[in-house]
Structures are given as C-alpha cells and as structure tokens.
Design an enzyme around this catalytic site. Structure first.
Site, PDB file in Angstrom:
ATOM      1  N   SER A 144       0.733  -1.058   0.240  1.00  0.00           N
ATOM      2  CA  SER A 144      -0.011   0.070   0.034  1.00  0.00           C
ATOM      3  C   SER A 144       0.735   1.224  -0.042  1.00  0.00           C
ATOM      4  O   SER A 144       1.689   1.293   0.755  1.00  0.00           O
ATOM      5  CB  SER A 144      -0.852  -0.061   1.267  1.00  0.00           C
ATOM      6  OG  SER A 144      -1.520   1.095   1.337  1.00  0.00           O
ATOM      7  N   LYS A 145       0.504   1.972  -0.785  1.00  0.00           N
ATOM      8  CA  LYS A 145       1.258   3.305  -1.001  1.00  0.00           C
ATOM      9  C   LYS A 145       0.932   4.274   0.409  1.00  0.00           C
ATOM     10  O   LYS A 145       1.747   4.890   0.673  1.00  0.00           O
ATOM     11  CB  LYS A 145       0.918   4.258  -2.333  1.00  0.00           C
ATOM     12  CG  LYS A 145       1.528   5.626  -2.352  1.00  0.00           C
ATOM     13  CD  LYS A 145       3.161   5.599  -2.524  1.00  0.00           C
ATOM     14  CE  LYS A 145       3.516   7.007  -2.784  1.00  0.00           C
ATOM     15  NZ  LYS A 145       4.987   6.896  -3.016  1.00  0.00           N
ATOM     16  N   ARG A 146      -0.166   4.154   0.995  1.00  0.00           N
ATOM     17  CA  ARG A 146      -0.677   4.669   2.267  1.00  0.00           C
ATOM     18  C   ARG A 146       0.460   4.183   3.471  1.00  0.00           C
ATOM     19  O   ARG A 146       0.635   4.932   4.126  1.00  0.00           O
ATOM     20  CB  ARG A 146      -2.063   4.216   2.409  1.00  0.00           C
ATOM     21  CG  ARG A 146      -2.670   5.183   3.654  1.00  0.00           C
ATOM     22  CD  ARG A 146      -4.024   4.840   3.716  1.00  0.00           C
ATOM     23  NE  ARG A 146      -4.743   4.923   2.635  1.00  0.00           N
ATOM     24  CZ  ARG A 146      -5.881   4.537   2.253  1.00  0.00           C
ATOM     25  NH1 ARG A 146      -6.682   3.842   3.157  1.00  0.00           N
ATOM     26  NH2 ARG A 146      -6.733   4.769   1.268  1.00  0.00           N
TER      27      ARG A 146
END
Length: 475
Positions: free
Chosen positions: A248-250
């Site tokens: 996840s980029k988050r």
C-alpha cells in the site's frame, strides 16, 4: 466475439504496483487474443481526485509499452472515456433501472442510512423507501425532493456465477447491501458506473481484486435486470508486503514512480509484476512484454496472494541492465554521472566497468563516489590476510607501481594490467600485493565496481599518479 478489456483507474495519485499489475493482466488478456485494450478514467469520486494524476496514468502506461486502443486522449467508438463526462448516460440508465424494478428512489438522509448500519452485527440499511409506490416516488422526485437511487435486492437464496480464477462462486443474496447507484449530485457510484460502462463499451473480460468477489452478485443483478450478458470475471488476489499486510502506498510502499526513481527499469518492473500472481508453467523468469503477449493465459493465474520481494526485483533488474547494449546503459547512466561527478573522466569506459556490476541505476552514485575525491581512510585498510598485504607491503608495492605506471604508453586497462603483472613477477610478489594497495590508494575503499587498473583507466594518468603520491605520503 472480439476480446475487449479495460483498465479503469481512479486519478488519485501515483500508480500503485497492484493497479499496474491489473492493467498488465487486462492488457495481456486482450493482446494475447488479438483483442482491444481500453483506457477509461473513473473520476466520479471527486473527493479523491488528485490534480495531474490522469497524466501520471498516461505516462506510466506509455513508459511500460502498454498502448491502449481506445481512451480519453485518442477517442474511439464508445466514448466519452472519462466517467465525469458520462453523467447523463448514468442518469438515463439509473431511472430506467427503477422502472424495471432493479432500483428505487430513496429519500432518506445519509445520517438516517448510516444510523441503521452496524458492521459488528452485520446489520445493513433496510431502506423503507423501497416500499413507496413508484408513482408516489416519482411525484416526490418531480417536486424537487432530494433523493438517491438505490439498488433493490429482490432475490432470495444463492447467487451463482463463475470466476476464471476462483471457479464457481455462491453468495447468499441476504448478504448483499442495497447500495447507492446514483448519488444526489447525479453522479454514479462505482457499483453502477462500471456495469453500465462495461456493457456499453462491449467489455468481455473484467480483471479486478478479489475483494470484489462478494459484491459481484450485485453487478450481475443489474446486468440481468437490463437483459445484458455479464462479462467474464477475473478476480486476482492482492499483492502483499508480507504475509499479513497488503502492499500500500498509504503505508509507504513503493509505487511504480518510486521504483523508477530508484533506478529500476520499467521493463524489469513489468516482467516482475507479471509473475506476481501468474505462473508461466516453466522455469523461465525473464519475459519481454512481447513474450508475455505470446504465452500469457488466464488459466495460469494463481489464487494465493503474492508477496512483493524487492530482492527478487533487484536481481531481475540487474539481469535487464546487463542485457542492455553498451550505448543504452551509458545513456541511462549519464544523468547519474552528471549529478555526482564534476571531475572529467573517461565516462564511456566508466560505463563499461559499471554495467556488469550494477543492479539498479540508483546504485551508481554510491559506486562512483570515490571518483571525485579519494574517500578518507587509514593505513589499516591495507591490512588484508587474503592478499597478504599491510601498510609496509603497500608502501613498497605502490612505489614500484608508480614507477611502472608513469612509463606506460597506452593508458588502457589491458596495458596497465599487463605492466603491473610483469612488475609483480619482477618483485616476486602476488598480483594482489600490487593491485589491492593500488585500489585503496585510488579510491579509499576496500571494494570498488572495478579493479585497480580499471579505476586507473577511468581516472586517467595524471589523477592516478597524483593519488598514488598522496597515498605514499600517508605511509
């Protein structure tokens, strides 16, 4: 029927690895069958829209060679290809679905709907508005009362459909939520827009994450209510950071843009992510995009999640770098030289030295940091049991190397190595007792991307002799 697939990203930022893999599988399904690959921008969630994100989508697909046959920028027979430009289409079909009994007008506020929901007890919104007679509801709409259009789940028992990866799926209709299809601003939700668009654009295969398996029966109800044939479903497992966490980029995990910025080649990234969920059935691991188009098949997609292994990607990237033509690697390396070096050296030869030893382009600055100036070191660095060297040995052999090198006429690696090898024979010492101290004198490092004479070839005669003099002064 001609195979038609679509990549339908939301313009919400950088290209995530999972999204790029979905695009790749959509592309390969189409191209392996001689079909069409479409690009559609799903921007109906305006709260998540990021300025410039659409350009990132275009640039990423072009950079990896996934050209689309139809899309917002090139047009096609089934446009517009940006959902916010299709608002009137969704409105038409949403109201038509109400007439068919597959949806209803809901006048409840969002707060009322949310108040009934309880994720812990799995309670869903039981919409009282679906019991309002249609004609009465129409009058309220005509009077200007705010409304949304919700799906009506009218079936009981089990929904059954086939997925190309997971096989036959059964889900109880009781588990389905009567979600909003058309919002109060007239824009559709994903659940409705993707069904309408996929039908009107004649999409035959839909690839998406396996988290959509449970909601697919809702899409199938819409297809059935309109009398449309639903597409082939290809649900794929997630790309994982580890056994417990999705990539996840988050959470700070690398996007495609991050990987390219770190020096990974787009071709290597595409090759690697193709194998994150697909097995070619052989031991082959290196595939060009053209190779993948020839051998890809949905049947070999995996059900299990794939773990993103940066070590494996780095190894694969190194294979791609070593396979580049010399001129191609030099062109890619030049920007890194320009950022790191001010000293004038033989850059073409430097590229020859580096190419077999670099795994990512981002390695280059750390590999060549000594070229600007010898890194600070102490004479203890000359101590090496394997090479049988120490500061005393280095002092003697460097002095001899200095005499030999200043008289070498052709300043290239072969000539330099031959001259120093001959000097070692004359002194009765091992080659390493001259070459290892010379490497340290020229770099200040125990390990370098090339040997001592390769470094000398890069630095040139004058700088090489100067560094030897400085090293002798330290000793």
């Amino acid at each position: 029927m001609k195979v038609r697939t679509r990549f339908a990203p939301s313009p919400t930022g950088y290209m995530h690895i999972g999204n790029l893999r979905t695009a790749l599988y959509e592309y390969l399904i189409a191209k392996s069958a001689g079909g069409d690959f479409l690009l559609r921008i799903e921007d109906t969630d305006q709260k998540r829209y990021v300025e410039g994100a659409t350009d990132i989508i275009y640039a990423t697909l072009k950079r990896v060679g996934m050209d689309w046959d139809e899309g917002p920028d090139i047009g096609g027979n089934y446009g517009p290809y940006i959902q916010s430009e299709r608002k009137s289409i969704y409105g038409e079909y949403a109201h038509k679905l109400v007439e068919l009994g597959g949806a209803h007008y809901c006048f409840c506020s969002k707060e009322e709907a949310d108040g009934q929901k309880d994720d812990v007890q799995n309670m869903k919104f039981n919409d009282p508005c679906k019991h309002i007679p249609l004609e009465e509801a129409k009058k309220r709409v005509a009077a200007g009362e705010p409304y949304v259009i919700r799906q009506t789940i009218y079936k009981t028992g089990k929904s059954k459909y086939h997925d190309e990866v997971y096989g036959d799926i059964e889900i109880d209709y009781d588990e389905l939520d009567e979600g909003v299809l058309l919002k109060s601003d007239g824009l559709p939700t994903y659940n409705f827009a993707n069904v309408v668009d996929d039908h009107l654009m004649q999409i035959t295969h839909v690839v998406r994450g396996n988290e959509y398996i449970s909601s697919t029966p809702k899409y199938n109800l819409i297809y059935e209510d309109f009398g449309w044939e639903h597409p082939h479903y290809v649900h794929v497992p997630p790309v994982m950071k580890d056994a417990q966490h999705k990539l996840s980029k988050r959470n700070g995990d690398a996007s495609f843009q991050d990987l390219v910025a770190k020096g990974y080649l787009p071709e290597a990234v595409i090759n690697y992510i193709a194998l994150l969920g697909w097995n070619p059935g052989t031991d082959q691991e290196i595939f060009s995009l053209d190779d993948l188009k020839k051998c890809f098949s949905v049947e070999r997609l995996n059900k299990s999640p794939a773990i993103f292994d940066i070590t494996k990607l780095t190894w694969m990237n190194g294979c791609y770098i070593r396979a580049l033509p010399a001129a191609g690697f030099h062109k890619l390396a030049l920007p890194y030289y320009e950022k790191t070096l001010t000293r004038k050296v033989n850059l073409e030869y430097l590229s020859q030295v580096l190419q077999p030893r670099v795994e990512t382009l981002g390695d280059i600055p750390g590999q060549i940091d000594f070229i600007e100036n010898v890194l600070d070191y102490t004479p203890e660095l000359y101590n090496n049991k394997k090479m049988k060297t120490d500061a005393a040995v280095a002092g003697n052999t460097l002095a001899e190397a200095r005499k030999v090198l200043e008289n070498v006429s052709d300043w290239d690696n072969d000539s330099l190595f031959a001259a120093l090898k001959n000097a070692a024979e004359q002194l009765g010492v091992k080659n390493g007792q001259i070459l290892y101290p010379l490497r340290i004198a020229l770099s200040g490092k125990e390990t370098t991307p090339g040997g001592a004479t390769e470094i000398a070839s890069v630095l040139g005669r004058e700088e090489t002799l100067r560094r030897i003099d400085d090293a002798l002064a330290k000793l």
